[in-house]
Design a protein around this motif. Structure first.
Motif, PDB file in Angstrom:
ATOM      1  N   GLU A   1      47.271  38.121  40.900  1.00 57.43           N
ATOM      2  CA  GLU A   1      47.262  37.526  42.230  1.00 57.43           C
ATOM      3  C   GLU A   1      45.985  37.986  42.936  1.00 57.43           C
ATOM      4  OE1 GLU A   1      49.387  35.373  43.549  1.00 57.43           O
ATOM      5  OE2 GLU A   1      50.582  35.349  41.702  1.00 57.43           O
ATOM      6  N   LEU A   2      45.101  37.052  43.240  1.00 53.49           N
ATOM      7  CA  LEU A   2      43.852  37.373  43.921  1.00 53.49           C
ATOM      8  C   LEU A   2      44.080  37.282  45.422  1.00 53.49           C
ATOM      9  CD1 LEU A   2      41.359  35.376  41.669  1.00 53.49           C
ATOM     10  CD2 LEU A   2      41.958  37.801  41.534  1.00 53.49           C
ATOM     11  N   ARG A   3      44.015  38.420  46.078  1.00 57.64           N
ATOM     12  CA  ARG A   3      44.374  38.467  47.494  1.00 57.64           C
ATOM     13  C   ARG A   3      43.362  37.746  48.378  1.00 57.64           C
ATOM     14  NH1 ARG A   3      46.258  44.863  47.633  1.00 57.64           N
ATOM     15  NH2 ARG A   3      47.951  44.633  46.120  1.00 57.64           N
ATOM     16  N   LYS A   4      42.082  37.980  48.122  1.00 58.51           N
ATOM     17  CA  LYS A   4      41.064  37.341  48.953  1.00 58.51           C
ATOM     18  C   LYS A   4      41.080  35.826  48.780  1.00 58.51           C
ATOM     19  CE  LYS A   4      37.809  41.209  49.237  1.00 58.51           C
ATOM     20  NZ  LYS A   4      36.414  41.667  48.954  1.00 58.51           N
TER      21      LYS A   4
ATOM     22  N   ARG B   1      43.607  34.155  47.645  1.00 52.97           N
ATOM     23  CA  ARG B   1      44.969  33.680  47.879  1.00 52.97           C
ATOM     24  C   ARG B   1      45.419  32.689  46.802  1.00 52.97           C
ATOM     25  NH1 ARG B   1      45.172  32.745  54.492  1.00 52.97           N
ATOM     26  NH2 ARG B   1      44.628  34.904  55.048  1.00 52.97           N
ATOM     27  N   CYS B   2      45.266  33.122  45.569  1.00 48.16           N
ATOM     28  CA  CYS B   2      45.678  32.268  44.462  1.00 48.16           C
ATOM     29  C   CYS B   2      46.070  33.119  43.265  1.00 48.16           C
ATOM     30  CB  CYS B   2      44.554  31.300  44.071  1.00 48.16           C
ATOM     31  SG  CYS B   2      43.120  32.097  43.306  1.00 48.16           S
ATOM     32  N   THR B   3      46.768  32.490  42.333  1.00 49.50           N
ATOM     33  CA  THR B   3      47.090  33.121  41.057  1.00 49.50           C
ATOM     34  C   THR B   3      46.020  32.724  40.059  1.00 49.50           C
ATOM     35  OG1 THR B   3      49.460  33.038  41.516  1.00 49.50           O
ATOM     36  CG2 THR B   3      48.799  33.299  39.220  1.00 49.50           C
TER      37      THR B   3
ATOM     38  N   LYS C   1      32.335  35.941  41.896  1.00 46.45           N
ATOM     39  CA  LYS C   1      33.129  34.833  42.408  1.00 46.45           C
ATOM     40  C   LYS C   1      33.811  34.105  41.258  1.00 46.45           C
ATOM     41  CE  LYS C   1      30.015  34.100  46.350  1.00 46.45           C
ATOM     42  NZ  LYS C   1      29.139  33.122  47.066  1.00 46.45           N
ATOM     43  N   LEU C   2      34.861  33.364  41.595  1.00 45.42           N
ATOM     44  CA  LEU C   2      35.625  32.660  40.565  1.00 45.42           C
ATOM     45  C   LEU C   2      34.759  31.741  39.720  1.00 45.42           C
ATOM     46  CD1 LEU C   2      38.976  31.723  42.364  1.00 45.42           C
ATOM     47  CD2 LEU C   2      38.712  33.120  40.316  1.00 45.42           C
TER      48      LEU C   2
END
Length: 384
Positions: free
Chosen positions: A149-152, A154-156, A176-177
């Protein structure tokens, strides 16, 4: 097939998060059967959901579920009270009959029932005693699906759990993603070229070029997102020369030669096949995989000889860090013993993967041998 393997199916399909609570398992009530829930392809009583993860778990500070205390192989790691994650896939082994009259280490006690709930296949506990530290980590990473779960953001991530070393490498990103492993390769190659030019000059002139080294250090710290230590160019060259000379000779660098989250990245660029970036995320991944087996590993001469300096780096924050581990591990932050132990361990993991390259869960997507940097990248993500 065991309860454990059915949970893995639901994790792989996205029905259950990688780090789950008992309530996450009760997502699919069985129609017409009150108190029964479908996990994977099998129906289980609610009492099994409430007790099985706890009884077959190992937690921080040596906490063990009842079945583990009786010599069974642990299946889950208890991250905190009521929160579990798979340790690694259990092999077929002895048959264990489960009753609902078992004690949950998180405090829940199920009332005894006469009915046998299920029969599962688990490996004998003794099987893990002969496994080396590199093997434990390689197998653990291969068999545990990766999803966080990536908090910053806000996604899985990733949307579907990545299973196997190759899939985990493809799930890498920094910072970054959209900056995946292929994207980072270009930055790494540019730094490797700088490092090679520095090494060539060192061989010819028998000393490091302070200005070249300083530029590389700037780039390394910028890429790694860490603050560059305040050190003059000449002092930087002196420090690096001393540390590299010791590393090349298999010795511990003398006191006064710095090692931290910035310096470890510099040495990783200058010695890409021998030095790992030993930061809080890589340290967390290594310790988390080994911690459930530490009592067995301490009896291995090879572990004591090669990895006794391995320690935690709890300064890092974010994601699941800092995690709670047993009291066995010392503080490895800014310790050369820990850095050298991590170097040796990660090189051994790389070699283990390449020796067993025919396994699909060890293979890279392009089929080429694993490099130390790629092993490090997978560990970096696992230690989030």
């Amino acid at each position: 097939m065991s309860f454990y393997h059915e949970v893995l199916k639901d994790i792989a399909s996205g029905k259950v998060p990688l780090q789950f609570r008992v309530k996450d398992l009760s997502h699919s009530p069985v129609p017409g059967k009150s108190g029964h829930f479908k996990i994977g392809d099998v129906s289980y009583k609610e009492s099994t959901l409430l007790t099985w993860p706890a009884n077959y778990s190992i937690g921080p500070n040596g906490v063990q579920g009842q079945q583990v205390q009786q010599g069974r192989t642990p299946a889950f790691f208890r991250l905190e009270v009521g929160l579990y994650t798979p340790i690694e896939e259990c092999e077929a082994g002895e048959t264990v009959t489960l009753f609902s009259s078992v004690k949950d280490v998180s405090g829940y006690i199920e009332e005894p029932e006469a009915e046998i709930l299920s029969t599962v296949q688990l490996a004998p506990a003794a099987e893990t005693k002969s496994r080396t530290a590199p093997e434990i980590i390689a197998e653990s990473i291969a068999r545990r699906p990766f999803q966080v779960e990536l908090r910053k953001q806000r996604c899985t991530y990733p949307k579907q759990p990545a299973k196997g070393w190759g899939a985990r490498l493809e799930a890498y990103f920094w910072p970054k993603l959209e900056n995946n492993w292929a994207h980072n390769q270009s930055s790494l190659q540019a730094m490797y070229q700088q490092a090679e030019a520095i090494e060539t000059e060192l061989r010819e002139r028998r000393q490091l070029n302070p200005m070249r080294l300083s530029r590389l250090f700037d780039d390394v710290c910028a890429w790694g997102g860490v603050r560059r230590p305040s050190v003059e160019d000449d002092a930087l060259a002196t420090q690096a020369e001393g540390a590299l000379a010791a590393i090349d000779q298999g010795e511990v660098p003398e006191q006064g030669l710095a090692i931290n989250s910035a310096w470890t990245k510099l040495y990783a660029m200058l010695r890409p096949g021998h030095c790992v970036i030993f930061d809080s995320r890589v340290a967390t991944a290594l310790i988390a995989a080994l911690d459930p087996y530490i009592e067995q590993l301490k009896d291995q001469k090879d572990f004591v000889k090669n990895y006794k300096g391995l320690g935690t780096v709890q300064q890092g924050r974010g994601g699941t860090r800092p995690r709670a581990f047993s009291d066995t591990w010392t503080n490895g932050y800014q310790k050369w013993d820990a850095q050298l132990a991590a170097n040796h361990l990660c090189c051994e993991i790389r070699d283990y993967l390449n020796i067993h390259h025919e396994r699909s869960d060890f293979a890279k997507p392009d089929g080429t041998p694993w490099t130390l940097r790629e092993v490090e990248a997978v560990l970096f993500m696992d230690g989030y």
